[in-house]
Write an enzyme that holds these catalytic residues in place. Structure first.
Site, PDB file in Angstrom:
ATOM      1  N   LYS A   1      -3.369   0.512  -3.357  1.00 39.84           N
ATOM      2  CA  LYS A   1      -2.990  -0.854  -3.005  1.00 39.84           C
ATOM      3  C   LYS A   1      -2.617  -1.610  -4.265  1.00 39.84           C
ATOM      4  O   LYS A   1      -3.392  -1.660  -5.229  1.00 39.84           O
ATOM      5  CB  LYS A   1      -4.123  -1.581  -2.287  1.00 39.84           C
ATOM      6  CG  LYS A   1      -3.734  -3.010  -1.907  1.00 39.84           C
ATOM      7  CD  LYS A   1      -4.481  -3.495  -0.686  1.00 39.84           C
ATOM      8  CE  LYS A   1      -3.837  -4.779  -0.165  1.00 39.84           C
ATOM      9  NZ  LYS A   1      -4.252  -5.124   1.178  1.00 39.84           N
TER      10      LYS A   1
ATOM     11  N   VAL B   1       0.856  -1.184   0.000  1.00 41.34           N
ATOM     12  CA  VAL B   1       0.000   0.000   0.000  1.00 41.34           C
ATOM     13  C   VAL B   1       0.892   1.234   0.000  1.00 41.34           C
ATOM     14  O   VAL B   1       1.819   1.332   0.800  1.00 41.34           O
ATOM     15  CB  VAL B   1      -0.937   0.020   1.227  1.00 41.34           C
ATOM     16  CG1 VAL B   1      -1.807   1.274   1.199  1.00 41.34           C
ATOM     17  CG2 VAL B   1      -1.810  -1.213   1.243  1.00 41.34           C
TER      18      VAL B   1
ATOM     19  N   ASP C   1     -11.537 -11.822   5.771  1.00 39.51           N
ATOM     20  CA  ASP C   1     -10.243 -11.543   6.403  1.00 39.51           C
ATOM     21  C   ASP C   1     -10.376 -10.458   7.467  1.00 39.51           C
ATOM     22  O   ASP C   1      -9.552  -9.547   7.531  1.00 39.51           O
ATOM     23  CB  ASP C   1      -9.213 -11.139   5.345  1.00 39.51           C
ATOM     24  CG  ASP C   1      -7.768 -11.251   5.866  1.00 39.51           C
ATOM     25  OD1 ASP C   1      -7.537 -12.039   6.807  1.00 39.51           O
ATOM     26  OD2 ASP C   1      -6.886 -10.559   5.332  1.00 39.51           O
TER      27      ASP C   1
END
Length: 393
Positions: A19, A4, A116
């Protein structure tokens, strides 16, 4: 998975985060399919449009890399916030989870599963509002998030994976709720419920072991909160809450109300930057702008920062203890500054300043003393924020 970068949008003159994701991630042998899924999921993510999700401005490919251009979020990630404030006050943990519930509800309604959730993918802005990161990236990888590499390590975060994700089965909204339970458990105890010497060992514990009771280490927790965490951590997805709304309804009785005092773990005055209870205690209240910057050089301002600030005598209409409270506030702010906790020191003084101005007037001696100390800390806080990394690979 990638990197990033902080960048500047040259057209609109705004700071953004870019990103970069490698098209050939470990465990994936179909780069073209990954690109197609990336583009599809990026469009879906951009349509969700919830204030608790980082905004996606653009997406595309560049040579062998996929890229996302996103909103640049200022604040601290939840992992760092936990480390700075251990033991984490349980009302803070409740407020974090309650803010995440509507985000998950919006995501799941759009047919997306985050896959996630973890403290590094959650950020707290300075006003205490929560922002979820990396939605879409895990969704793009899909089943690849649990595929093992040559080293035996899964792509993803084994400590936060649901049992069905650890087995490589289809992951639905219940998988995100399990991860939310892991995050809550970690906030309340300082450690994840299952941790092994290897990724495979951690996944095995998710599948076969029960989490240790929370109240053995945190007897101050309400029994209802412990019961909710264990409900979220059920091995069988069908035994978990029906959806994120059900989790919110279970959290609602534990949330602070607009009439309760600020809840922090430090200091005699109840205020702090990135306090996740603030949106519930002061709903829709504006976040106050920082005081004007004080020039920082060999000047009276620099000398003021180096010397203790003595509180003026309290207003004759005030309780005798107010002067002591002011002095204690300044001493606590200086202690936080000495410990490198600049944001907390600034938040502490800022809240005390707003209280003094409301009670005694903007031009009162008490407010003037706090304003001098607040201004002296501003250059330190600016340098601290400039060196921060608000987004992490």
């Amino acid at each position: 998975m990638g990197q990033v970068w902080s960048a500047q949008d040259l057209l609109l003159g705004r700071e953004v985060a870019v990103k970069l994701l490698r098209a050939s991630v470990p465990g994936s042998t179909h780069a073209d399919e990954l690109r197609r899924r990336f583009e599809r999921e990026s469009r879906i993510t951009a349509r969700v449009g919830h204030p608790g999700l980082v905004t996606v401005h653009d997406a595309g490919t560049d040579a062998d890399e996929l890229y996302l251009v996103m909103q640049y979020v200022r604040g601290t990630d939840l992992a760092d916030h936990l480390a700075e404030n251990a033991p984490y006050p349980w009302p803070w943990a409740v407020a974090v989870a309650a803010q995440l519930c509507p985000v998950l509800a919006a995501v799941h309604d759009a047919g997306i599963v985050h896959r996630d959730l973890k403290p590094r993918n959650l950020m707290l802005r300075h006003d205490g509002t929560l922002v979820a990161l990396d939605l879409g990236v895990a969704a793009v990888l899909g089943a690849d998030t649990t595929r093992l590499t040559m080293t035996g390590s899964p792509v993803g975060s084994p400590a936060y994976m649901s049992p069905e994700q650890a087995m490589g089965d289809a992951v639905g909204p219940a998988g995100d709720l399990y991860s939310l339970g892991v995050v809550l458990y970690e906030l309340l105890t300082g450690t994840v419920p299952f941790e092994g010497s290897s990724a495979l060992g951690t996944l095995h514990r998710h599948l076969h072991e029960a989490p240790a009771p929370l109240r053995t280490t945190r007897p101050d927790l309400p029994p209802a909160l412990e019961a909710l965490v264990l409900w979220l951590l059920a091995k069988d997805p069908a035994q978990r809450p029906a959806d994120a709304n059900a989790v919110y309804l279970a959290l609602a009785p534990l949330l602070p109300t607009p009439t309760t005092a600020v809840l922090t773990g430090t200091g005699p005055v109840s205020a702090a930057l990135c306090d996740p209870t603030r949106p519930f205690r002061m709903p829709f209240a504006p976040w106050p702008d920082h005081a004007p910057q004080t020039p920082w050089a060999s000047s009276p301002a620099a000398a003021a920062a180096a010397q203790p600030v003595r509180a003026p005598a309290p207003d004759t209409r005030s309780p005798d203890t107010e002067g002591d409270l002011l002095a204690a506030t300044v001493d606590e702010a200086r202690r936080l500054l000495g410990a490198g906790r600049i944001s907390q020191a600034l938040g502490l003084l800022g809240s005390a300043l707003r209280t003094a101005e409301a009670r005694h007037g903007v031009d009162s001696p008490v407010a003037a003393a706090l304003r001098r100390q607040y201004g002296a800390l501003q250059p330190h806080a600016g340098a601290h924020r400039a060196g921060a990394t608000p987004h992490r690979p």
